[in-house]
Design a protein around this motif. Structure first.
Motif, mmCIF file in Angstrom:
data_model
loop_
_atom_site.group_PDB
_atom_site.id
_atom_site.type_symbol
_atom_site.label_atom_id
_atom_site.label_comp_id
_atom_site.label_asym_id
_atom_site.label_seq_id
_atom_site.Cartn_x
_atom_site.Cartn_y
_atom_site.Cartn_z
ATOM 1 N N ALA A 8 13.522 -21.803 -20.962
ATOM 2 C CA ALA A 8 14.143 -21.397 -22.227
ATOM 3 C C ALA A 8 15.495 -22.085 -22.339
ATOM 4 N N MET A 39 17.252 -18.668 -17.108
ATOM 5 C CA MET A 39 16.700 -19.218 -18.342
ATOM 6 C C MET A 39 16.117 -20.606 -18.093
ATOM 7 N N TYR A 78 15.298 -17.254 -27.999
ATOM 8 C CA TYR A 78 15.131 -16.357 -26.859
ATOM 9 C C TYR A 78 16.246 -15.324 -26.841
ATOM 10 N N VAL A 93 14.902 -12.428 -19.296
ATOM 11 C CA VAL A 93 14.823 -13.324 -20.443
ATOM 12 C C VAL A 93 13.542 -12.979 -21.185
ATOM 13 N N ARG A 131 8.845 -17.761 -29.932
ATOM 14 C CA ARG A 131 9.649 -18.667 -29.105
ATOM 15 C C ARG A 131 10.577 -19.536 -29.950
ATOM 16 N N ASP A 188 11.243 -13.310 -25.238
ATOM 17 C CA ASP A 188 11.127 -13.983 -26.518
ATOM 18 C C ASP A 188 11.656 -13.066 -27.624
#
Lengths: 410, 410
Positions: free
Chosen positions: A146, A141, A90, A105, A87, A107
């Motif tokens: 994120a 997102m 992203y 989305v 993380r 990682d």
DNA sequence: AACGGATAGTTAAGAGGCTTTATAAAGTGT
DNA sequence: ACACTTTATAAAGCCTCTTAACTATCCGTT
């Protein structure tokens, strides 16, 4: 049309050496699924313990590697565990389809946090359309928690010819008014992150190779049959694009000498003979709209003994089998994956094609059905994005090694 | 079936660094046509002057680089010229053909010192045959003044399926009793030098790319039409072999749905439709022996208006055009080279094929005739051998930085 | 409970290689 | 003659890596 990447990644002096070894450690760290220790890095990289120690502390300072504290002893001093911080940033995938657009989305490992399917805003021009899509991605997102400024890379797919070096969609017949659209630049401006644009069938084979039917097959081909027809070619684990980015353009394959004279471009090529439009012409019950409506009935009728249906089905199976066999002869893959609306609606077709290919040529390659279906290109997008992000991270480590201890900004 | 070359050429410590920089300097030295100075190496490699100085003195000690003394001044201290010693070792090429075998000896740049054509001793079994050929090569080297213990690498071509990793000729239909012949091992024992075995059409495209019609075309295809039919595929400057070393096996391409039912393996594939045997069947004046005898007459008759000849010629041109167009669609090369006995005997055919391909598909790729003809595979052999030898030299520098002068094993 | 042995990681000392700076060699041009 | 250029080598310093020594824990055995 293609610039050779004479990227000399070779170290020349001690500074470069440091950068490369940082990359090496980071590569190993990213490949590990879970947590790991310095000792394991020493084992995997071949570097000495003190070196690994300093490299790791460097990576922890940047935040790319996370300290997890000490773990249980294995007969001696307790190891200090750590893990790759997936993380730390992203990535996102955008599979732009003629009617639906898929967003996701993920990682840095490509693990999805969330995804969404939205209708492609077809009434808009390319610029407005992409702006709308980018907006949807930003919203997604946010929902996923994120932060957009942590978006490190985006993979985007388009249903047509793509010049991936320039990031331009040269031509997309199934998108209204799409010709020479600078999709990469448009998305990069809208998202503030680097974007890679790629053809959707190419993304499909990448996706299948990563997490689908083609796992472990480093040389393989995806053959897509729907309204359009196309192929994605993977060679030694890498996409093959061709000199004009037109590799896999099997829609225009010529299916026999008898088709050369008769107004070829219109009626004699693979796509006009075996695409969904061609089938619909020969099957009166086809309401032009959704193939899910009439394709299954065509194949059921064929199985039930309907002469006319059987003829249509046999012919399309043969044509596809010829394409499969011939692509196989040229490329010699270990696997060919069949996908697209036609195969999605007709399970028996893969079996038929396989049987005919075996009659044409005792072929050593496997022939299987797509495992990811419509999700394949989106998976490919995430793979492309994750690879790009990770490469940028590694590269960043190498460059930013001017001052001896580059402290993380902040 | 294929081992991925995870060859990590990355430096890890100072010693590796030295090896890599030695390689870098040597690479530049080998690329230069004539003589060069230390200053030029500094410019080309980006290394500092003292480093280049020590690296050069190291290379001179081994004899790979030759000192030529000082040259005229260019406004300052007179430079000391040197050159890559292309005669530090020698390479050889062996193009084993069904009737004739071509041999050549060259320096490390691949420049031929001498060559020779000998009749392939077809009456012998594989072992005796190769032993005889190796003997002829030894004699040729002696004549050229190239001591056999200075033979650093050999490139060998065979007309059939080759497993280049194992160095085995799996099957060669035009060589009597050739099946699973360990050609590499046999030649290595007979010559005392490392041998690379490769399919002859693959060698042809390498040769054409190096010094023939395909110069500058990093993604291109050679299509060979003679008694047999085959293709060699170059992608980004490297041969594409395929997962089972069967890439380019276009002899078995299926030329249309009408050929699937009718006893396919025998009558419906590309080679049986368009190979020289097929032509001979349709042209009564064909004495089966030498195509140079009857092929030109067939094409002359066609041009003169002979209906029957024209039909045969048109059909073969179409079939080849389909293959060219379809290979082009899959691979998307910038160039396709046409060669083999058929094209050698019929100059107009390339033109005909080009015209038909353009009718099938407005194609962006060039279509040209082979520039090297029967010599193409031999050139490819020398390229393969020279590359192998140079790689071994570079690698040797990296490994054997222990003993200063690595003498070739006697 | 104490001790030897094993595992994990850090500190200290040493070696190799590259770079910058200084120096030398040998010209050219005014 | 003098300043400046080009080319190559020598000296000094810096960086990174490695080996060797050392610290930190923990396990198992006596």
């Amino acid at each position: 049309m293609r610039s050779r990447p004479v990227a000399d990644v070779r170290a020349r002096n001690a500074g470069h050496l440091r950068g490369l070894n940082l990359e090496t450690v980071l590569s190993v760290a990213m490949q590990r699924e879970g947590s790991f220790t310095r000792a394991e890095l020493i084992e995997a990289t071949g570097l000495s313990a003190p070196t690994v120690g300093t490299l790791v502390s460097h990576l922890m300072q940047t935040g790319i590697v996370k300290d997890l504290g000490t773990g249980p002893s294995r007969g001696g001093r307790r190891p200090s565990f750590m893990e790759f911080n997936a993380r730390h940033g992203y990535v996102a995938g955008i599979d732009l389809g003629p009617t639906r657009t898929r967003l996701a989305v993920a990682d840095l490992r490509g693990e999805r946090l969330t995804d969404r399917i939205i209708p492609t805003p077809v009434r808009l021009g390319p610029a407005a359309l992409l702006s709308r899509v980018a907006g949807a991605l930003r919203a997604l997102m946010e929902e996923a928690g994120a932060p957009i400024d942590r978006l490190l890379a985006v993979g985007a797919g388009a249903p047509g010819a793509v010049d991936r070096e320039k990031g331009i969609v040269t031509f997309a017949p199934n998108l209204h008014d799409w010709s020479h659209v600078p999709m990469r630049d448009m998305l990069e401006r809208a998202l503030g992150a680097p974007v890679q644009v790629e053809n959707d069938v190419n993304l499909a084979i990448l996706g299948e190779h990563w997490r689908g039917a083609a796992r472990g097959h480093d040389t393989c081909v995806f053959i897509f049959v729907g309204t359009g027809i196309g192929a994605g070619v993977l060679i030694d684990g890498e996409l093959h694009h061709g000199h004009h980015f037109m590799a896999g353009e099997i829609a225009v394959m010529c299916m026999g000498p008898q088709f050369i004279d008769v107004d070829f471009g219109e009626r004699g090529c693979f796509e006009t003979l075996a695409g969904l439009h061609a089938l619909a012409e020969h099957w009166p019950e086809a309401s032009q709209a959704d193939p899910a409506g009439w394709v299954p009935s065509l194949f059921e009728a064929s199985l039930a003994g309907d002469r006319r249906a059987k003829k249509v089905v046999d012919e399309v199976a043969r044509l596809i089998a010829i394409a499969v066999a011939n692509v196989g002869a040229v490329v010699d893959p270990s696997l060919i994956v069949l996908g697209g609306a036609l195969f999605a609606q007709a399970e028996s077709l893969v079996h038929d094609v396989r049987k005919i290919v075996e009659r044409i040529r005792r072929s050593p390659m496997e022939i299987v059905s797509s495992a990811l279906g419509k999700e394949a290109p989106l998976s490919g997008c995430l793979l492309v994005a994750a690879n790009d992000a990770r490469q940028r991270l590694r590269h960043g480590l190498r460059e930013a090694r001017v001052s001896p201890i580059p402290v993380a900004a902040g």
